[in-house]
Design a protein around this motif. Structure first.
Motif, short mmCIF file in Angstrom:
data_model
loop_
_atom_site.label_atom_id
_atom_site.label_comp_id
_atom_site.label_asym_id
_atom_site.label_seq_id
_atom_site.Cartn_x
_atom_site.Cartn_y
_atom_site.Cartn_z
N MET A 165 0.81 -1.22 0.00
CA MET A 165 0.00 0.00 0.00
C MET A 165 0.84 1.26 0.00
O MET A 165 0.32 2.36 -0.19
N SER A 166 2.13 1.12 0.25
CA SER A 166 3.04 2.27 0.21
C SER A 166 3.94 2.23 -1.02
O SER A 166 4.85 3.04 -1.14
N ASP A 167 3.67 1.31 -1.92
CA ASP A 167 4.52 1.12 -3.09
C ASP A 167 3.72 1.45 -4.35
O ASP A 167 2.97 0.64 -4.87
N ALA A 168 3.90 2.67 -4.85
CA ALA A 168 3.15 3.11 -6.03
C ALA A 168 3.64 2.46 -7.31
O ALA A 168 3.08 2.71 -8.38
N THR A 173 -1.98 -0.27 -6.73
CA THR A 173 -1.67 0.87 -5.86
C THR A 173 -1.45 2.12 -6.69
O THR A 173 -1.91 3.21 -6.33
N ALA A 174 -0.78 1.97 -7.83
CA ALA A 174 -0.54 3.10 -8.72
C ALA A 174 -1.86 3.65 -9.25
O ALA A 174 -2.03 4.87 -9.38
N GLU A 175 -2.82 2.77 -9.53
CA GLU A 175 -4.12 3.22 -10.01
C GLU A 175 -4.83 4.05 -8.94
O GLU A 175 -5.45 5.07 -9.24
N PHE A 176 -4.73 3.60 -7.69
CA PHE A 176 -5.35 4.38 -6.62
C PHE A 176 -4.66 5.73 -6.47
O PHE A 176 -5.32 6.77 -6.33
#
Length: 238
Positions: A165-168, A173-176
């Motif tokens: 959740m901290s790894d874009a 996670t990148a989409e969020f």
């Protein structure tokens, strides 16, 4: 990763004022407060107008498709004429689109009724409670989403257990992160900002998209963590 750190920095800058947005209030003038209370209703009417326009367009498409089918039946060998099966398929698609447009318009009409009821409730019971005004409520909803996300950065146990959740760099996670960044780009400067119905709808839709992307990213991150063993923290509960 640059976008992740940009959002992290932005959250720490806006958090003190965002959390207290309700107390700050939306407007001080009576006219301003009246516009603020009407914002959700105006947005619902704006959406209903767009849905009506879409329905009119869908009706026109049905007429065009029906005429094309009649032409195909009357003169199937004409140069450039489409085949009867293709024309029938186009007519069926047009009818389906028309049905969707009609159902959408009905839903938007219901939305107008709900927004009107909400406005009356706020006007009658919370005339001086700015936190219940439409834009303030939407911004508070955005703040809740951001706070949930930041738990994965500020809570040491959660950050270690659910690093995704901290790894874009991770796709979901990148989409969020991209969806949250878009919502933040549409966010008014403060709950007292003068906002059009169209801008309110765009911001509201962006917040909803960010919420949906967050749920996908969070669920995927917890599934990944569980495959590596039981996480040392409790999973989130909605």
């Amino acid at each position: 990763m640059d976008l992740w750190f940009e959002l992290l920095g932005a959250w720490w800058w806006v958090a003190p004022t965002a959390i207290g947005a309700g107390a700050a209030g939306y407007g001080v003038a009576t006219a301003g407060r009246r516009r603020a209370r009407r914002l959700e209703l105006d947005a619902a009417r704006h959406e209903m107008s767009r849905a009506y326009t879409a329905l009119i367009s869908a009706r026109a498409d049905v007429r065009t498709a029906r005429a094309a089918l009649q032409t195909a039946k009357a003169n199937p060998s004409a140069p450039g004429a489409v085949s009867i099966p293709i024309a029938r398929g186009e007519l069926q698609r047009a009818k389906n689109d028309h049905r969707v447009a009609w159902m959408t318009l009905r839903a938007k009409r219901t939305g107008v009724k709900a927004a009107r009821a909400q406005m009356r409730a706020v006007s009658a019971t919370a005339k001086n409670d700015d936190a219940k005004l439409p834009l303030a409520r939407l911004m508070a909803r955005h703040d809740v989403l951001t706070a949930r996300w930041m738990q994965y950065e500020t809570d040491a146990a959660r950050a270690l257990a659910i690093p995704q959740m901290s790894d874009a760099r991770h796709p979901v996670t990148a989409e969020f992160v991209a969806a949250e960044h878009h919502a933040r780009s549409l966010r008014p400067a403060d709950p007292r900002a003068k906002t059009t119905a169209e801008d309110f709808v765009a911001y509201r839709d962006a917040v909803a998209a960010a919420e949906a992307a967050f749920r996908v990213a969070e669920q995927d991150a917890w599934r990944t963590a569980r495959r590596q063993g039981p996480p040392p923290v409790e999973p989130p509960r909605d």
